[in-house]
Design a protein around this motif. Structure first.
Motif, mmCIF file in Angstrom:
data_model
loop_
_atom_site.group_PDB
_atom_site.id
_atom_site.type_symbol
_atom_site.label_atom_id
_atom_site.label_comp_id
_atom_site.label_asym_id
_atom_site.label_seq_id
_atom_site.Cartn_x
_atom_site.Cartn_y
_atom_site.Cartn_z
ATOM 1 N N HIS A 45 -1.448 -8.410 -3.290
ATOM 2 C CA HIS A 45 -2.353 -7.422 -3.860
ATOM 3 C C HIS A 45 -2.632 -6.260 -2.922
ATOM 4 O O HIS A 45 -3.684 -5.641 -2.976
ATOM 5 C CB HIS A 45 -3.658 -8.063 -4.345
ATOM 6 N N SER A 46 -1.666 -5.941 -2.073
ATOM 7 C CA SER A 46 -1.794 -4.753 -1.243
ATOM 8 C C SER A 46 -1.380 -3.539 -2.081
ATOM 9 O O SER A 46 -0.932 -3.675 -3.220
ATOM 10 C CB SER A 46 -0.878 -4.879 -0.020
ATOM 11 N N LYS A 47 -1.510 -2.365 -1.546
ATOM 12 C CA LYS A 47 -1.097 -1.163 -2.274
ATOM 13 C C LYS A 47 0.386 -1.284 -2.625
ATOM 14 O O LYS A 47 1.219 -1.533 -1.757
ATOM 15 C CB LYS A 47 -1.350 0.080 -1.426
ATOM 16 N N MET A 48 0.702 -1.178 -3.892
ATOM 17 C CA MET A 48 2.064 -1.311 -4.423
ATOM 18 C C MET A 48 2.694 -2.657 -4.067
ATOM 19 O O MET A 48 3.894 -2.806 -4.042
ATOM 20 C CB MET A 48 2.948 -0.151 -3.982
ATOM 21 N N ASN A 49 1.848 -3.637 -3.742
ATOM 22 C CA ASN A 49 2.296 -4.991 -3.399
ATOM 23 C C ASN A 49 3.330 -4.999 -2.282
ATOM 24 O O ASN A 49 4.267 -5.795 -2.276
ATOM 25 C CB ASN A 49 2.836 -5.706 -4.641
ATOM 26 N N THR A 50 3.148 -4.088 -1.308
ATOM 27 C CA THR A 50 4.047 -4.080 -0.162
ATOM 28 C C THR A 50 3.765 -5.283 0.727
ATOM 29 O O THR A 50 2.655 -5.805 0.760
ATOM 30 C CB THR A 50 3.887 -2.780 0.665
ATOM 31 N N LEU A 51 4.783 -5.712 1.434
ATOM 32 C CA LEU A 51 4.672 -6.885 2.305
ATOM 33 C C LEU A 51 4.469 -6.435 3.742
ATOM 34 O O LEU A 51 5.389 -5.969 4.395
ATOM 35 C CB LEU A 51 5.923 -7.743 2.193
#
Length: 87
Positions: A45-51
């Motif tokens: 659930h980070s911005k744009m689901n980045t890892l």
């Protein structure tokens, strides 16, 4: 034009599950959600689901938690896109 879609049988909504069951563990990049029936979900659930580092740390937490008390671990989210990649 906006309209609600009909609910499909068997479709899980993470927001509803989290309200009903709560979150097992969470950090700014990801959460672990008990889906029931022995299934644990890793939700980005980070911005744009980045890892980033915090999401990757939760991957390790999810694997350990799954080994302790779950039959399966799935990775899912309800974002427009699954993941924009690594940050």
């Amino acid at each position: 034009m906006w309209r609600d879609l009909e609910e499909r049988p068997g479709l899980l909504r993470l927001d509803e599950i989290k309200r009903a069951r709560g979150v097992v563990k969470s950090n700014p990049g990801a959460s672990l959600v008990d889906l029931g029936d022995g299934v644990l979900c890793l939700e980005f659930h980070s911005k744009m689901n980045t890892l980033a580092e915090d999401a990757l740390a939760m991957v390790s937490e999810g694997l350990a938690e799954a080994e302790r008390g779950f039959a399966a671990l799935v990775i899912a989210n309800q974002g427009e896109h699954f993941s924009a990649g690594a940050d």
